[in-house]
Design a protein around this motif. Structure first.
Motif, PDB file in Angstrom:
ATOM      1  N   THR A 132     -10.549  -2.126  -6.906  1.00  0.00           N
ATOM      2  CA  THR A 132      -9.478  -2.954  -6.528  1.00  0.00           C
ATOM      3  C   THR A 132      -8.368  -2.576  -6.205  1.00  0.00           C
ATOM      4  O   THR A 132      -7.828  -3.232  -5.330  1.00  0.00           O
ATOM      5  N   CYS A 133      -7.967  -1.423  -6.546  1.00  0.00           N
ATOM      6  CA  CYS A 133      -6.648  -0.826  -6.168  1.00  0.00           C
ATOM      7  C   CYS A 133      -6.623   0.424  -5.322  1.00  0.00           C
ATOM      8  O   CYS A 133      -5.610   0.868  -4.918  1.00  0.00           O
ATOM      9  N   MET A 160      -1.922  -1.735  -3.813  1.00  0.00           N
ATOM     10  CA  MET A 160      -1.507  -3.110  -4.643  1.00  0.00           C
ATOM     11  C   MET A 160      -0.078  -3.640  -4.411  1.00  0.00           C
ATOM     12  O   MET A 160       0.586  -2.724  -3.619  1.00  0.00           O
ATOM     13  N   CYS A 190      -4.332   0.067 -17.143  1.00  0.00           N
ATOM     14  CA  CYS A 190      -4.432  -1.288 -16.158  1.00  0.00           C
ATOM     15  C   CYS A 190      -5.436  -2.144 -16.653  1.00  0.00           C
ATOM     16  O   CYS A 190      -5.397  -3.379 -16.612  1.00  0.00           O
ATOM     17  N   GLU A 233       0.892  -1.071   0.082  1.00  0.00           N
ATOM     18  CA  GLU A 233       0.054   0.010  -0.138  1.00  0.00           C
ATOM     19  C   GLU A 233       1.134   1.389  -0.004  1.00  0.00           C
ATOM     20  O   GLU A 233       1.800   1.380   0.768  1.00  0.00           O
TER      21      GLU A 233
END
Length: 234
Positions: A221-222, A132, A200, A115
């Protein structure tokens, strides 16, 4: 009669070594690289980048004997031959390989990070955070076996300009789906445009699988779920 021949051979060897010793530092200098007109745009972007203190050969020539022979001697002589006797590649279609080992040599600490603290992120990404694991991505790239690595996401960090108010060049995926789409200043159909358009979603498309799991295309998600909506669509 054999002695003079030996002396001549030794003299030739020493002369070649001296010439090589003088040539290597000269050809290591970024301005030497820039002497090829089709490389000039890359040089001009480099001098403005966050890596302007890092010489070309530091990234483009792998350390060790193999790297010197293949990346420096062979590739360098090939480029010179093409420049002098062939047709140089158009600047918008140039491609260069930067080994992830070279990147990790300076940025190894990123492999321990899952992170990224908001204080270390450029605005406006710092408003949404970044969660991520770089190590997981590197391991996934290795398993895929498609030649991916650090430059899969960060290819533009040296030879492109920051966009949309960011102080540094970041992967396009962070800004691809917001209200002000970005389109690179490269001609259609060129390799640099294709590279700049990568984001991405080249992997996180909701269809690609890794280890039996679909890679989600959701931004949360990230990024921090409670922040990402306002950031993207306001």
């Amino acid at each position: 009669m054999k002695k003079p021949k030996a002396i001549v051979l030794v003299a030739i060897f020493l002369g070649a070594a001296a010439l090589g010793g003088a040539a290597v530092p000269l050809t290591n200098h970024p301005q030497f690289c820039a002497s090829c007109h089709n490389i000039r745009p890359s040089y001009e972007s480099w001098v403005k980048s966050s890596h302007k203190e890092v010489e070309c050969v530091t990234c483009h020539v792998r350390p060790g004997v193999e790297g010197f022979i293949h990346d420096k001697a062979y590739a360098g002589l090939k480029d010179v031959a093409i420049y002098l006797f062939g047709t140089p590649t158009d600047a918008h279609n140039l491609q260069a390989t930067v080994s992830s080992e070279v990147c990790i040599g300076c940025h190894r600490a990123i492999l321990r990070v899952s992170e990224v603290s908001t204080r270390d992120l450029p605005p406006p990404v710092k408003d949404v955070g970044l969660v991520m694991g770089h190590r997981k991505h590197m391991e996934a790239f290795a398993k895929r076996g498609q030649g991916e690595g650090c430059t899969t996401c960060h290819a533009r960090v040296v030879h492109e300009q920051p966009i949309k108010g960011y102080p540094v060049v970041i992967p396009r995926g962070h800004v691809a789906v917001d209200g002000k789409p970005y389109y690179p200043d490269h001609p259609e159909g060129t390799k640099l445009r294709a590279s700049a358009m990568n984001d991405c979603f080249r992997c996180h498309d909701g269809k690609t699988e890794h280890e039996g799991k679909l890679l989600s295309k959701k931004c949360e998600t990230c990024h921090l779920p409670d922040k990402i909506g306002d950031f993207l669509f306001n």
